[in-house]
Design an enzyme around this catalytic site. Sequence first.
Site, PDB file in Angstrom:
ATOM      1  N   ARG A  71     -10.910   6.663 -14.384  1.00 50.85           N
ATOM      2  CA  ARG A  71     -10.142   5.606 -13.716  1.00 50.85           C
ATOM      3  C   ARG A  71     -10.400   4.309 -14.477  1.00 50.85           C
ATOM      4  O   ARG A  71     -10.126   4.207 -15.663  1.00 50.85           O
ATOM      5  CB  ARG A  71     -10.564   5.484 -12.240  1.00 50.85           C
ATOM      6  CG  ARG A  71     -10.263   6.711 -11.399  1.00 50.85           C
ATOM      7  CD  ARG A  71     -10.473   6.474  -9.915  1.00 50.85           C
ATOM      8  NE  ARG A  71     -11.609   5.615  -9.610  1.00 50.85           N
ATOM      9  CZ  ARG A  71     -12.141   5.479  -8.394  1.00 50.85           C
ATOM     10  NH1 ARG A  71     -11.635   6.145  -7.372  1.00 50.85           N
ATOM     11  NH2 ARG A  71     -13.184   4.703  -8.185  1.00 50.85           N
TER      12      ARG A  71
ATOM     13  N   TYR B 286       7.913  14.495  20.040  1.00 50.20           N
ATOM     14  CA  TYR B 286       9.027  14.758  19.141  1.00 50.20           C
ATOM     15  C   TYR B 286       9.021  16.189  18.602  1.00 50.20           C
ATOM     16  O   TYR B 286       7.978  16.704  18.175  1.00 50.20           O
ATOM     17  CB  TYR B 286       9.001  13.798  17.955  1.00 50.20           C
ATOM     18  CG  TYR B 286       9.254  12.362  18.311  1.00 50.20           C
ATOM     19  CD1 TYR B 286      10.421  11.975  18.966  1.00 50.20           C
ATOM     20  CD2 TYR B 286       8.338  11.375  17.985  1.00 50.20           C
ATOM     21  CE1 TYR B 286      10.665  10.657  19.286  1.00 50.20           C
ATOM     22  CE2 TYR B 286       8.570  10.040  18.296  1.00 50.20           C
ATOM     23  CZ  TYR B 286       9.732   9.685  18.949  1.00 50.20           C
ATOM     24  OH  TYR B 286       9.969   8.381  19.267  1.00 50.20           O
TER      25      TYR B 286
ATOM     26  N   LYS C  20     -15.669  -3.435   0.723  1.00 48.65           N
ATOM     27  CA  LYS C  20     -14.250  -3.436   0.350  1.00 48.65           C
ATOM     28  C   LYS C  20     -13.404  -2.905   1.508  1.00 48.65           C
ATOM     29  O   LYS C  20     -13.924  -2.277   2.441  1.00 48.65           O
ATOM     30  CB  LYS C  20     -14.028  -2.576  -0.893  1.00 48.65           C
ATOM     31  CG  LYS C  20     -14.329  -1.093  -0.685  1.00 48.65           C
ATOM     32  CD  LYS C  20     -14.023  -0.280  -1.924  1.00 48.65           C
ATOM     33  CE  LYS C  20     -14.329   1.208  -1.679  1.00 48.65           C
ATOM     34  NZ  LYS C  20     -13.921   2.045  -2.821  1.00 48.65           N
TER      35      LYS C  20
ATOM     36  N   MET D 174       4.315   6.980  16.738  1.00 50.47           N
ATOM     37  CA  MET D 174       3.895   5.711  16.159  1.00 50.47           C
ATOM     38  C   MET D 174       2.895   4.960  17.027  1.00 50.47           C
ATOM     39  O   MET D 174       1.940   4.376  16.531  1.00 50.47           O
ATOM     40  CB  MET D 174       5.115   4.820  15.905  1.00 50.47           C
ATOM     41  CG  MET D 174       4.775   3.511  15.207  1.00 50.47           C
ATOM     42  SD  MET D 174       6.210   2.485  14.882  1.00 50.47           S
ATOM     43  CE  MET D 174       7.049   3.442  13.625  1.00 50.47           C
TER      44      MET D 174
END
Length: 383
Positions: free
Chosen positions: A141, A275, A42, A323
Amino acid sequence: MTETAPPPSRARAEIDLGALRANVRALRARVAPHVRVMAVVKADAYGHGAERCARAALDAGAAWLGTATPQEALALRAAGITDVPVLCWLWTPGDPWDAGIEAGLDIAVSGRWALDEVTAAARRTGGTARIQLKADTGLGRNGCQPADWPALVTEALKAEQEGLVKVTGLWSHFACADEPGHPSITAQLDVFRSMLDYAEKAGVEPEVRHIANSPATLTLPEAHFDLVRPGIAMYGVSPAPELGTSAELGLRPVMSLRASVALVKEVPAGHGVSYGHHYVTGGETTLGLIPVGYADGVPRHASDRGPVLVDGTVRTVAGRVAMDQFVVDLGGERPAPGTEAVLFGSGEHGEPTAQDWAEAADTIAYEIVTRIGARVPRVYVGE
């Protein structure tokens, strides 16, 4: 994205299929001869590339494949993997039930609505759906609650008598198998055995009964039944530090994440980095620019903490992960631009591991490998 071309200069995720095959063989050796192994592929094989990893796992003796979404399963069929059973367990209303039946998928059914949709699809297609009834034994779940189990079993058997479905499996999933000795493990096994007993006495004749994920495959032989479903362990990552490291479990990490140093420059003391200037140089030093960031799957939560091997020395992310890039303080060293930086790998050559990054980001190693993005090409070795 998958690649077999020469390694790209910016970054690459190197996938060692030889290690994956070795892991599948090691996992097979942990279970009884009659117990089959489902290779869980998956989420694009936890970020490793579903088709290539599926084929390698089957080559090493896996007998089943497992996916979450039907789209993942259908993609395997479209790629030509047609002669092996594929269980797909995360269906929603309106999903491609017709295509799933026509592709011979094993379709997980957790409640009456799903049974209604799959039987309607069987009528439309004229086929017989392969279904596996999932029991909620305590995870909370997906899966059918014990109180609703008799009704689901009854309706599934009616559909089977009509030729609309074939109940091929009964299964469940652990909540805490990665926590040795957790009381829920025994409790879930007891509930699972009770729900199996009910279904089989009612007339269900499953091909497989299964509950064991990676940690249960490694540590709970009483949970192996007919089939085990290793996911993260197949990719050489320990399911939990409490169970041991990859090496201690006899597993080899399959993915390594590598990038090229894009820039090296000298900066003075007191220079802010990235940053917010959360990192300020303590003295005159050199900074190295690593051209991957959170858009590539490098966790921003590992800012100021993530480890990277550069030119033989493990450095730490300096300041925030951006990023597309982050910076390491090289302490005055001046590796040439283009020098390889290894964010994580097997650890056999002094490089950090996915577990090291998980600890730096306060998460689990599953997330580290799975989140590596599509713009990082996968380069396959160990064919």
